[in-house]
Design a protein around this motif. Structure first.
Motif, PDB file in Angstrom:
ATOM      1  N   SER A  23     -26.263 -38.324  -1.619  1.00 30.00           N
ATOM      2  CA  SER A  23     -27.082 -37.557  -0.672  1.00 30.00           C
ATOM      3  C   SER A  23     -27.929 -38.380   0.124  1.00 30.00           C
ATOM      4  N   MET A  30     -22.461 -35.131   7.009  1.00 34.45           N
ATOM      5  CA  MET A  30     -21.891 -33.847   6.488  1.00 34.45           C
ATOM      6  C   MET A  30     -23.159 -33.105   5.897  1.00 34.45           C
ATOM      7  N   SER A  31     -22.927 -31.882   6.490  1.00 35.85           N
ATOM      8  CA  SER A  31     -24.054 -31.138   5.849  1.00 35.85           C
ATOM      9  C   SER A  31     -23.635 -29.521   5.465  1.00 35.85           C
ATOM     10  N   LEU A  32     -24.168 -29.007   4.683  1.00 30.12           N
ATOM     11  CA  LEU A  32     -24.081 -27.852   4.184  1.00 30.12           C
ATOM     12  C   LEU A  32     -25.402 -27.072   4.199  1.00 30.12           C
ATOM     13  N   ASP A  33     -26.365 -27.683   4.935  1.00 29.31           N
ATOM     14  CA  ASP A  33     -27.568 -26.957   5.014  1.00 29.31           C
ATOM     15  C   ASP A  33     -27.930 -25.660   5.720  1.00 29.31           C
ATOM     16  N   TYR A  34     -27.876 -24.706   4.948  1.00 32.19           N
ATOM     17  CA  TYR A  34     -28.097 -23.349   5.410  1.00 32.19           C
ATOM     18  C   TYR A  34     -28.965 -22.571   4.595  1.00 32.19           C
ATOM     19  N   THR A  37     -27.156 -21.624   1.260  1.00 28.83           N
ATOM     20  CA  THR A  37     -26.788 -22.639   0.482  1.00 28.83           C
ATOM     21  C   THR A  37     -27.802 -22.745  -0.470  1.00 28.83           C
ATOM     22  N   LEU A 101     -25.768 -28.648  -4.418  1.00 28.53           N
ATOM     23  CA  LEU A 101     -26.305 -27.960  -3.103  1.00 28.53           C
ATOM     24  C   LEU A 101     -27.507 -28.431  -2.594  1.00 28.53           C
ATOM     25  N   ASP A 104     -27.650 -31.145  -0.953  1.00 30.83           N
ATOM     26  CA  ASP A 104     -26.819 -31.300   0.345  1.00 30.83           C
ATOM     27  C   ASP A 104     -25.794 -32.507   0.301  1.00 30.83           C
ATOM     28  N   VAL A 106     -22.822 -32.982   0.086  1.00 29.71           N
ATOM     29  CA  VAL A 106     -21.319 -32.327   0.447  1.00 29.71           C
ATOM     30  C   VAL A 106     -20.074 -33.363  -0.036  1.00 29.71           C
TER      31      VAL A 106
END
Length: 150
Positions: A23, A30-34, A37, A101, A104, A106
């Motif tokens: 990370s 790449m990111s799932l930063d919501y 999340t 998560l 982040d 991913v």
């Protein structure tokens, strides 16, 4: 020294270190930063910690070892062990997923099934075989009633 290294906490720590390094140094954009999340991460981490302590309490109540590869003195089938034969490993997996998560990480998501596979092969199956030999009919009933993971 190898017994210290070949423990579930060491495997968990290794996966966590890999995820953290990924990370911070290899995110590849790449990111799932919501917001969801972050919420999911908190639920997984909190759930993992709670499950872990619920399992440890049962080990203390039944005065048996929590250390893998050691002979259990009692078969635990109560408390959190009614829902899972391996709640500590479930907790470890939830903590790993939650921190992946949170960080982040991913590209580290595949570490989750890899961790489960390692834990099952290195610890769960040998532990269940020892319990099966020692507690025979009691373990057979427990095994039919309670799933290995969840």
């Amino acid at each position: 020294m190898t017994k210290l290294i070949d423990t579930p906490p060491a495997w968990l720590a290794t996966c966590l270190i890999i995820a953290w390094l990924q990370s911070h140094y290899f995110d590849l954009g790449m990111s799932l930063d919501y917001g969801i999340t972050d919420l999911l991460s908190a639920i997984l981490l909190g759930g993992g910690i709670i499950i872990f302590f619920m399992a440890v309490i049962q080990f203390r109540r039944h005065q048996t070892t929590i250390i893998p590869h050691q002979e259990a003195s009692n078969l635990i089938t109560q408390g959190i062990y009614k829902w899972s034969r391996n709640p500590i490993y479930v907790a470890d997996t939830l903590i790993l997923a939650g921190l992946i998560l949170r960080w982040d990480a991913v590209l580290s998501l595949p570490l989750i099934p890899i961790f489960v596979w390692i834990i099952e092969r290195r610890f769960v199956i040998p532990e269940e075989n020892r319990l099966r030999r020692k507690f025979r009919a009691d373990f057979a009933r427990y095994e039919k009633k309670t799933r290995r993971w969840v």
